[in-house]
Design a protein around this motif. Structure first.
Motif, PDB file in Angstrom:
ATOM      1  N   SER A   7       7.327  35.935   4.917  1.00 42.88           N
ATOM      2  CA  SER A   7       8.024  34.667   5.085  1.00 42.88           C
ATOM      3  C   SER A   7       9.044  34.670   6.215  1.00 42.88           C
ATOM      4  O   SER A   7       8.946  33.882   7.157  1.00 42.88           O
ATOM      5  N   THR A   8      10.023  35.552   6.158  1.00 44.64           N
ATOM      6  CA  THR A   8      11.088  35.551   7.163  1.00 44.64           C
ATOM      7  C   THR A   8      10.582  36.004   8.517  1.00 44.64           C
ATOM      8  O   THR A   8      10.903  35.396   9.555  1.00 44.64           O
ATOM      9  N   VAL A   9       9.790  37.052   8.563  1.00 49.96           N
ATOM     10  CA  VAL A   9       9.275  37.560   9.835  1.00 49.96           C
ATOM     11  C   VAL A   9       8.408  36.514  10.512  1.00 49.96           C
ATOM     12  O   VAL A   9       8.572  36.213  11.706  1.00 49.96           O
ATOM     13  N   ALA A  10       7.478  35.933   9.779  1.00 50.77           N
ATOM     14  CA  ALA A  10       6.577  34.950  10.376  1.00 50.77           C
ATOM     15  C   ALA A  10       7.331  33.730  10.881  1.00 50.77           C
ATOM     16  O   ALA A  10       7.119  33.265  12.012  1.00 50.77           O
ATOM     17  N   GLU A  11       8.242  33.207  10.080  1.00 56.30           N
ATOM     18  CA  GLU A  11       8.959  31.995  10.477  1.00 56.30           C
ATOM     19  C   GLU A  11       9.821  32.227  11.709  1.00 56.30           C
ATOM     20  O   GLU A  11      10.082  31.297  12.477  1.00 56.30           O
ATOM     21  N   SER A  12      10.226  33.450  11.930  1.00 54.74           N
ATOM     22  CA  SER A  12      11.019  33.765  13.116  1.00 54.74           C
ATOM     23  C   SER A  12      10.235  33.531  14.400  1.00 54.74           C
ATOM     24  O   SER A  12      10.831  33.377  15.472  1.00 54.74           O
ATOM     25  N   PHE A  13       8.909  33.504  14.313  1.00 58.67           N
ATOM     26  CA  PHE A  13       8.061  33.294  15.487  1.00 58.67           C
ATOM     27  C   PHE A  13       7.417  31.919  15.495  1.00 58.67           C
ATOM     28  O   PHE A  13       6.545  31.636  16.312  1.00 58.67           O
ATOM     29  N   GLY A  14       7.850  31.052  14.574  1.00 61.58           N
ATOM     30  CA  GLY A  14       7.182  29.776  14.387  1.00 61.58           C
ATOM     31  C   GLY A  14       7.291  28.800  15.532  1.00 61.58           C
ATOM     32  O   GLY A  14       6.433  27.923  15.681  1.00 61.58           O
ATOM     33  N   GLU A  15       8.330  28.905  16.371  1.00 58.58           N
ATOM     34  CA  GLU A  15       8.468  27.976  17.488  1.00 58.58           C
ATOM     35  C   GLU A  15       7.484  28.275  18.606  1.00 58.58           C
ATOM     36  O   GLU A  15       7.012  27.356  19.283  1.00 58.58           O
ATOM     37  N   ASP A  16       7.162  29.526  18.803  1.00 61.98           N
ATOM     38  CA  ASP A  16       6.375  29.925  19.970  1.00 61.98           C
ATOM     39  C   ASP A  16       4.928  30.274  19.658  1.00 61.98           C
ATOM     40  O   ASP A  16       4.131  30.456  20.574  1.00 61.98           O
ATOM     41  N   PHE A  17       4.591  30.392  18.362  1.00 65.20           N
ATOM     42  CA  PHE A  17       3.245  30.808  17.986  1.00 65.20           C
ATOM     43  C   PHE A  17       2.683  29.908  16.893  1.00 65.20           C
ATOM     44  O   PHE A  17       3.435  29.376  16.070  1.00 65.20           O
ATOM     45  N   SER A  18       1.380  29.754  16.897  1.00 67.25           N
ATOM     46  CA  SER A  18       0.731  29.267  15.687  1.00 67.25           C
ATOM     47  C   SER A  18       0.582  30.480  14.771  1.00 67.25           C
ATOM     48  O   SER A  18       0.304  31.590  15.240  1.00 67.25           O
ATOM     49  N   LEU A  19       0.818  30.272  13.486  1.00 71.13           N
ATOM     50  CA  LEU A  19       0.857  31.375  12.531  1.00 71.13           C
ATOM     51  C   LEU A  19      -0.295  31.264  11.546  1.00 71.13           C
ATOM     52  O   LEU A  19      -0.578  30.176  11.031  1.00 71.13           O
ATOM     53  N   VAL A  20      -0.934  32.388  11.289  1.00 69.34           N
ATOM     54  CA  VAL A  20      -2.023  32.456  10.322  1.00 69.34           C
ATOM     55  C   VAL A  20      -1.669  33.519   9.300  1.00 69.34           C
ATOM     56  O   VAL A  20      -1.490  34.689   9.647  1.00 69.34           O
ATOM     57  N   LEU A  21      -1.524  33.107   8.053  1.00 75.09           N
ATOM     58  CA  LEU A  21      -1.221  34.042   6.972  1.00 75.09           C
ATOM     59  C   LEU A  21      -2.341  33.977   5.955  1.00 75.09           C
ATOM     60  O   LEU A  21      -2.902  32.909   5.692  1.00 75.09           O
ATOM     61  N   LEU A  22      -2.675  35.120   5.382  1.00 79.42           N
ATOM     62  CA  LEU A  22      -3.773  35.167   4.423  1.00 79.42           C
ATOM     63  C   LEU A  22      -3.442  36.112   3.283  1.00 79.42           C
ATOM     64  O   LEU A  22      -2.555  36.958   3.398  1.00 79.42           O
ATOM     65  N   ASP A  23      -4.147  35.934   2.190  1.00 82.30           N
ATOM     66  CA  ASP A  23      -4.096  36.871   1.071  1.00 82.30           C
ATOM     67  C   ASP A  23      -5.368  37.701   1.109  1.00 82.30           C
ATOM     68  O   ASP A  23      -6.478  37.140   1.123  1.00 82.30           O
ATOM     69  N   ASN A  24      -5.231  39.012   1.147  1.00 84.73           N
ATOM     70  CA  ASN A  24      -6.419  39.854   1.042  1.00 84.73           C
ATOM     71  C   ASN A  24      -7.131  39.567  -0.269  1.00 84.73           C
ATOM     72  O   ASN A  24      -6.489  39.296  -1.290  1.00 84.73           O
ATOM     73  N   VAL A  25      -8.456  39.621  -0.248  1.00 81.10           N
ATOM     74  CA  VAL A  25      -9.218  39.389  -1.478  1.00 81.10           C
ATOM     75  C   VAL A  25      -8.754  40.390  -2.537  1.00 81.10           C
ATOM     76  O   VAL A  25      -8.609  41.578  -2.273  1.00 81.10           O
ATOM     77  N   GLY A  26      -8.491  39.859  -3.743  1.00 82.03           N
ATOM     78  CA  GLY A  26      -7.963  40.676  -4.820  1.00 82.03           C
ATOM     79  C   GLY A  26      -6.466  40.566  -4.976  1.00 82.03           C
ATOM     80  O   GLY A  26      -5.905  41.102  -5.933  1.00 82.03           O
ATOM     81  N   ALA A  27      -5.812  39.858  -4.053  1.00 78.07           N
ATOM     82  CA  ALA A  27      -4.359  39.734  -4.093  1.00 78.07           C
ATOM     83  C   ALA A  27      -3.949  38.271  -3.970  1.00 78.07           C
ATOM     84  O   ALA A  27      -4.719  37.425  -3.500  1.00 78.07           O
TER      85      ALA A  27
END
Length: 287
Positions: free
Chosen positions: A38-58
């Motif tokens: 959450s915090t790490v990804a949002e820190s790059f939200g202005e300059d990048f499109s962000l893709v987050l996923l849940d590994n299968v089983g999680a």
């Protein structure tokens, strides 16, 4: 073969700047899910499109997608990552992975040269078992005891493992949350995943990687000794090793701004000011 839509199967979240020229893909480690970023990804939200996923089983991944035969090694997760990236038409994305997620990213980048632009690995290990001339941090007896504990007393094992792995005893809420996410995984499924992690040996794959790579290591990681991070740095051509001011195996959770600073310097050559961010990711689920 899994026929599910990969974006639904892996509960993909799209966030950040949809107009950005660059994309960043985050792959979590065992016992966590995409919320750990959450915090790490949002820190790059202005300059990048962000893709987050849940590994299968999680996390909130599709439960029916977990077929033990597919996930007895990391190959199934690598295929999943390719399918997600293909579905989103991603090219030259930056891969960011933690622990086993970092090795999934490494294998993906090694197997499809030119597909990804950079790789960030946090608390990564190509082999956990000690070997002649190599210290992975675990002996065979350690792993046998771990498998037995998971098989017989999974909930108790998770409660004990979480604070040991997380460290940062002054922030007990982090360990409690980690324990709860681990316990949300059925014990038999967790055992399969742990075996796929601890029985793996991807040292041969490390030397085939040809992509700018940052290896981030905390000061005291109970799961991955510093020697492992140094091994990765020595065997990945042109890599950088960042020993950050953090402890525990999950520094992106316990010290996210240290991770953000190391990543920013690697990606753009400068570290941002560590200003507070909101705790939730703005964006939309794929489904």
């Amino acid at each position: 073969m899994n026929k599910l839509d990969p974006l639904e199967r892996n509960n993909v979240t799209l966030a950040g700047n949809p107009q950005a020229r660059r994309a960043m893909v985050f792959v979590h480690g065992f016992g966590t899910d995409q919320r750990a970023w959450s915090t790490v990804a949002e820190s790059f939200g202005e300059d990048f499109s962000l893709v987050l996923l849940d590994n299968v089983g999680a996390g909130q991944s599709e439960p029916a997608a977990f077929q033990q035969s597919r996930y007895l090694n990391l190959g199934g997760y690598v295929s999943d990552l390719f399918e997600v990236c293909d579905a989103l038409l991603l090219q030259d994305a930056i891969l960011v992975g933690h622990s086993v997620g970092a090795m999934i990213c490494l294998l993906a980048a090694a197997r499809r040269p030119g597909r990804f632009s950079r790789l960030v690995m946090i608390g990564a290990s190509p082999r956990y078992l000690d070997d002649e001339g190599y210290r992975g941090g675990f002996a065979e007896a350690d792993l046998k005891a771990l498998y037995q504990e998971v098989s017989l007393r999974y909930s108790e094992w998770a409660d004990a493992f979480a604070p040991a792995a997380m460290g940062n005893a002054d922030k007990p809420q982090l360990a409690r949350h980690f324990a709860e996410t681990m316990k949300s995984i059925p014990a038999d499924r967790a055992l399969t995943v742990l075996c796929s992690i601890f029985q793996s040996d991807h040292r041969a794959d490390v030397s085939t990687l040809d992509i700018p790579t940052l290896v981030i290591q905390s000061q005291d990681d109970p799961a991955v000794p510093l020697e492992v991070a140094e091994y990765l740095h020595q065997h990945i051509k042109g890599s950088r090793l960042a020993l950050i001011n953090a402890t525990g195996h999950l520094p992106h959770v316990s010290a996210p701004y240290e991770v953000v600073a190391a990543m920013s310097e690697f990606i753009d050559g400068q570290a941002p000011s560590p200003k507070p961010m909101s705790t939730g990711l703005s964006g939309r689920r794929s489904n």
